[in-house]
Scaffold this motif. Structure first.
Motif, PDB file in Angstrom:
ATOM      1  N   ASP A 323     -23.590  25.720 -13.557  1.00  9.87           N
ATOM      2  CA  ASP A 323     -22.948  26.193 -14.798  1.00  9.87           C
ATOM      3  C   ASP A 323     -22.422  27.615 -14.637  1.00  9.87           C
ATOM      4  OD1 ASP A 323     -23.549  23.775 -15.917  1.00  9.87           O
ATOM      5  OD2 ASP A 323     -25.132  24.512 -17.252  1.00  9.87           O
ATOM      6  N   LYS A 326     -19.197  27.546 -12.711  1.00 16.84           N
ATOM      7  CA  LYS A 326     -18.106  27.075 -13.582  1.00 16.84           C
ATOM      8  C   LYS A 326     -17.607  28.203 -14.477  1.00 16.84           C
ATOM      9  CE  LYS A 326     -19.507  22.195 -13.885  1.00 16.84           C
ATOM     10  NZ  LYS A 326     -20.075  21.155 -14.791  1.00 16.84           N
ATOM     11  N   ARG A 327     -18.541  28.967 -15.066  1.00 15.89           N
ATOM     12  CA  ARG A 327     -18.136  30.065 -15.944  1.00 15.89           C
ATOM     13  C   ARG A 327     -17.453  31.183 -15.158  1.00 15.89           C
ATOM     14  NH1 ARG A 327     -23.408  29.292 -17.889  1.00 15.89           N
ATOM     15  NH2 ARG A 327     -24.061  31.344 -17.118  1.00 15.89           N
ATOM     16  N   THR A 343     -27.147  33.397 -18.668  1.00 17.06           N
ATOM     17  CA  THR A 343     -27.491  32.053 -19.153  1.00 17.06           C
ATOM     18  C   THR A 343     -28.214  32.126 -20.498  1.00 17.06           C
ATOM     19  OG1 THR A 343     -27.667  31.162 -16.911  1.00 17.06           O
ATOM     20  CG2 THR A 343     -28.821  29.964 -18.654  1.00 17.06           C
ATOM     21  N   TYR A 346     -29.742  27.277 -22.412  1.00 15.87           N
ATOM     22  CA  TYR A 346     -29.653  26.155 -21.482  1.00 15.87           C
ATOM     23  C   TYR A 346     -30.873  25.258 -21.718  1.00 15.87           C
ATOM     24  CZ  TYR A 346     -30.077  23.404 -17.231  1.00 15.87           C
ATOM     25  OH  TYR A 346     -30.226  22.363 -16.355  1.00 15.87           O
TER      26      TYR A 346
END
Length: 382
Positions: A323, A326-327, A343, A346
């Motif tokens: 994740d 991706k960010r 994060t 999550y």
């Protein structure tokens, strides 16, 4: 001449296209050092299977950022010195983009100086609080700590009116850190350690320590801090000695393998584990329900084996980095590190993770469920 120029430019464009495609096809390298053999294989085997499963799954879906993933894995055999050597190889030779691993606290801590110096995002799967306290720039772990485990157990003991307990911990990194954390917080709950014994991780009989505990006046419960086969041996020895006291284990036994090893002696034992271990018993309203249900289904279909909390930890740590990538929109290590630290909310198999610059774990006390063995299976304790 004009035609030749056009052909040359066209050829250059074609070559550039091929080069760009080659660059785009370069794999994102996932580094991993896990204890798949040795005393900690109980933990490392499901961790590796989980990583293999999800690397394969993402590749079938087109990879990450349009690039395939490549898992570069080494088995440290539960040896911290080997973990250090393999971490060096991952960083210097394999040039991985991030690392998930360090099954045990010893292995993890042998790797920490290397990843900190090299600046490689590192998600540890170990249990001790020392992994993330003090905070280290490049080190994270989305799995609970021994301090949280100690406080969670002591909370349950206090609720049940217990004031005098015995602690039995192994002498490996996990057990000793857990021992220190328990000793540091026990007074907060107005509970006294009236017996405090240890055993070696390779010991096959803990009756001498348990005999001392049995002969200590006033003991109301036994708290065991260890992982692997040790806690199962302790549990069987307690039964063999006829000790009829409540038995608690920390978060190092969260799998069906413990019940299998301890046999009938496991009945009534309480331990800490994430929601994953009771996935089929979670209400539909539980926010973790879809996550753990999907993981259980995928793991059991792929490996024809039961899940454990340790594989679940590999799931959470891996996808937190996925994740973050991706960010970040890239595998630039500094950008990925910053996104891991950012994060928030999550939801994983181990609970809700909220990282901050001062908290590189992000789990709270209630991420661990109190479970009990009833009729040979895990249920949530009442």
């Amino acid at each position: 001449m004009r035609g030749m120029l056009r052909k040359t430019i066209g050829g250059m464009a074609f070559a550039a296209s091929i080069m760009n495609s080659a660059i785009a096809a370069e794999p994102i390298k996932v580094g991993s050092v896990l204890s798949v053999t040795g005393p900690a294989a109980f933990l490392g085997d499901p961790e590796l299977k989980t990583l293999q499963m999800y690397v394969d799954d993402l590749n079938k879906k087109g990879g990450l950022l349009g690039r395939p993933l490549e898992l570069v894995h080494y088995d440290d055999g539960s040896d911290a010195n080997k973990a250090n050597a393999f971490a060096k190889r991952l960083i210097e030779d394999d040039k991985v983009d991030f690392i998930v691993g360090g099954t045990t606290t010893g292995s993890t801590m042998s790797m920490v100086p290397l990843v900190e110096k090299a600046g490689v995002p590192f998600m540890s799967l170990a249990g001790a609080v020392v992994v993330v306290e003090p905070v280290k720039k490049w080190v994270f772990k989305a799995s609970t700590t021994d301090r949280i485990a100690a406080e969670r157990v002591l909370t349950d003991m206090k609720k049940r009116g217990m004031t005098k307990i015995a602690l039995l911990s192994d002498t490996a990194g996990f057990g000793q850190s857990g021992k220190a954390q328990t000793e540091s917080v026990v007074g907060k709950y107005r509970i006294s350690l009236v017996a405090n014994e240890t055993y070696g991780p390779k010991d096959t009989d803990m009756t001498p320590q348990l005999t001392k505990i049995r002969n200590t006046p006033g003991v109301e419960a036994i708290f065991v801090f260890g992982f692997g086969q040790g806690p199962a041996i302790v549990t069987k020895n307690i039964k063999q000695l006829g000790i009829e006291l409540p038995v608690y284990h920390a978060h190092g036994v969260g799998s069906d393998e413990f019940i299998k090893l301890a046999g009938p002696a496991a009945e009534g034992v309480r331990t800490l584990a994430p929601a994953l271990m009771i996935s089929d018993k979670l209400p539909g309203s539980d926010p973790q329900k879809p996550i753990v249900a999907n993981y259980v289904k995928a793991f059991e279909e792929r490996w024809k084996d039961r899940v454990s909390m340790f594989g679940g930890q590999a799931h959470d740590n891996f996808f937190i980095v996925v994740d973050a990538i991706k960010r970040a929109g890239s595998v630039d290590k500094a950008k990925v590190r910053d996104e891991i630290e950012a994060t928030r909310k999550y939801i994983g198999t181990g609970g809700e993770v909220n990282m901050t610059p001062t908290d590189h774990m992000g789990l709270d006390l209630w991420s661990l469920r109190m479970l009990e063995v009833k009729n040979g299976t895990w249920v949530e304790a009442q």
